[in-house]
Design an enzyme around this catalytic site. Structure first.
Site, PDB file in Angstrom:
ATOM      1  N   ASP A  39       0.877  -1.169   0.000  1.00 42.53           N
ATOM      2  CA  ASP A  39       0.000   0.000   0.000  1.00 42.53           C
ATOM      3  C   ASP A  39       0.924   1.231   0.000  1.00 42.53           C
ATOM      4  OD1 ASP A  39      -2.245   1.763   0.661  1.00 42.53           O
ATOM      5  OD2 ASP A  39      -1.378   1.791   2.678  1.00 42.53           O
ATOM      6  N   ASP A  41      -0.253   5.089   0.911  1.00 40.47           N
ATOM      7  CA  ASP A  41      -0.553   6.052   1.982  1.00 40.47           C
ATOM      8  C   ASP A  41      -0.438   5.401   3.350  1.00 40.47           C
ATOM      9  OD1 ASP A  41      -1.297   8.488   0.537  1.00 40.47           O
ATOM     10  OD2 ASP A  41      -2.958   7.290  -0.227  1.00 40.47           O
TER      11      ASP A  41
HETATM   12  C1  XBP Z   1      -5.679   5.921   0.869  1.00 37.23           C
HETATM   13  C2  XBP Z   1      -6.863   6.724   0.613  1.00 37.23           C
HETATM   14  C3  XBP Z   1      -6.744   7.887  -0.292  1.00 37.23           C
HETATM   15  C4  XBP Z   1      -5.855   8.999   0.243  1.00 37.23           C
HETATM   16  C5  XBP Z   1      -5.940  10.231  -0.612  1.00 37.23           C
HETATM   17  O1  XBP Z   1      -6.082   4.634   1.325  1.00 37.23           O
HETATM   18  O2  XBP Z   1      -7.933   6.417   1.103  1.00 37.23           O
HETATM   19  O3  XBP Z   1      -8.028   8.408  -0.455  1.00 37.23           O
HETATM   20  O4  XBP Z   1      -6.284   9.354   1.548  1.00 37.23           O
HETATM   21  O5  XBP Z   1      -5.716   9.936  -1.962  1.00 37.23           O
HETATM   22  P1  XBP Z   1      -5.092   3.389   1.223  1.00 37.23           P
HETATM   23  P2  XBP Z   1      -6.780  10.368  -3.084  1.00 37.23           P
HETATM   24  O6  XBP Z   1      -3.798   3.789   1.879  1.00 37.23           O
HETATM   25  O7  XBP Z   1      -5.792   2.307   2.001  1.00 37.23           O
HETATM   26  O8  XBP Z   1      -4.913   3.009  -0.220  1.00 37.23           O
HETATM   27  O9  XBP Z   1      -7.211  11.762  -2.762  1.00 37.23           O
HETATM   28  O10 XBP Z   1      -6.034  10.270  -4.381  1.00 37.23           O
HETATM   29  O11 XBP Z   1      -7.913   9.399  -2.993  1.00 37.23           O
HETATM   30 MG    MG Z   2      -2.867   3.059   3.623  1.00 36.52          MG
END
Ligand code: XBP
Ligand code: MG
Length: 277
Positions: A39, A41
């Site tokens: 993953d 983020d």
């Molecule tokens: C990440 C997210 C994303 C980020 C922002 O979740 O939920 O929405 O917060 O990115 P994960 P975007 O780490 O579980 O993949 O604004 O591009 O959505």
């Molecule tokens: Mg994440």
């Protein structure tokens, strides 16, 4: 441990009958760990609090809206994956009609994405300790490295390129490539298809309950590496939970094999892929 064709007696007999020796490729296939799927983020980089949140707030301000997401409130809003959906739900809960919320969310999210890319390009987002070393070690040992994220492709690729070099990744699947976002398994299933592997061949590394649920629903073993926002979430589906990938002096093992205190290494991931899910 999943038994692969490349290391079964049947495969050896098949090779012998055709006068073929077990080739290097066959030997490589004996590695139970074929890929690690990360993953982004919160896992490869702490992007949420000082990255996405700041960009969301700047987009609200530029649009003349008084909404500002505090560090604490943003932690609650993260339960909704996907920035556009996060804005849309928030606007609806603040009195905007569904149509207005949906339209505003599209423009706000596009602006937020541009702002986040600009922030990434300043070098403000750092990789989590140990991630670059782990990715390099996996590549050196011939284990595929993939990305399965909910984030938008427009910022995911520049971020990965700046932090690790985009060529470090064999497969990158983002929220722009699938219809259903985590905790739905779609992004992991698509990643496995593009890797041409089954879930038994890979381990996922995640930071959140939504991410763990997505990976586990796709049949993957998943290690959770928590952060400030996700430490208290339900990680019961994970085979192991750590508070960091690597740290001088070791990491805290919140769940799983105590040997993981040495950090998340290729050897540790090889042990985890054998854990009966
Ligand atoms: C990440 C997210 C994303 C980020 C922002 O979740 O939920 O929405 O917060 O990115 P994960 P975007 O780490 O579980 O993949 O604004 O591009 O959505
Ligand atoms: Mg994440």
């Amino acid at each position: 441990m999943a038994v692969r064709l490349g290391c079964t007696p049947l495969h050896r007999r098949w090779c012998a009958r055709r006068g073929r020796r077990l080739t290097l490729m066959s030997i490589e296939r004996m590695d139970p760990l074929r890929a690690v799927i990360f993953d982004v983020d919160g896992t490869l980089a702490d992007t949420e609090r000082d990255g996405h949140r700041v960009a969301f707030n700047a987009a609200f301000e530029a649009a003349g809206l008084s909404y500002r997401w505090s560090v604490e409130e943003y932690g609650v809003l993260l339960a909704t994956t996907g920035g556009r959906r996060r804005i849309e739900r928030y606007l609806q809960s603040h009195g905007h009609s569904p149509t207005e919320a949906a339209e505003l969310a599209v423009t706000l999210h596009a602006d937020k994405t541009r702002r986040f890319v600009a922030l990434v390009r300043t070098g403000a987002m750092q990789e989590r300790p140990g991630t670059a070393e782990l990715i390099n070690a996996l590549r050196t040992e011939g284990v595929a490295v993939a990305i399965a994220t909910t984030g938008t492709s427009d910022w995911v690729r520049p971020l990965l390129d700046i932090l690790f070099g985009i060529d470090a990744f064999d497969v990158v699947v983002t929220g722009s490539d699938v219809t259903d976002l985590k905790p739905d398994p779609a992004v992991y299933l698509e990643t496995l298809v593009r890797l041409n592997l089954t879930a038994a061949d890979a381990v996922a590394v995640e930071d959140s309950a939504n991410g763990v649920q997505a990976a586990v629903s796709a049949g993957l073993r998943c290690v959770a590496v928590v952060n400030g926002y996700t430490r208290d979430q339900d990680m019961s589906g994970a085979v192991a939970v750590l508070d960091d990938l690597a740290r001088p002096g070791g990491v805290s093992v919140l769940k799983g094999d105590p040997q993981l205190a040495a950090g998340l290494t290729v050897a540790a991931l090889r042990r985890l892929v054998r854990v009966v899910a």
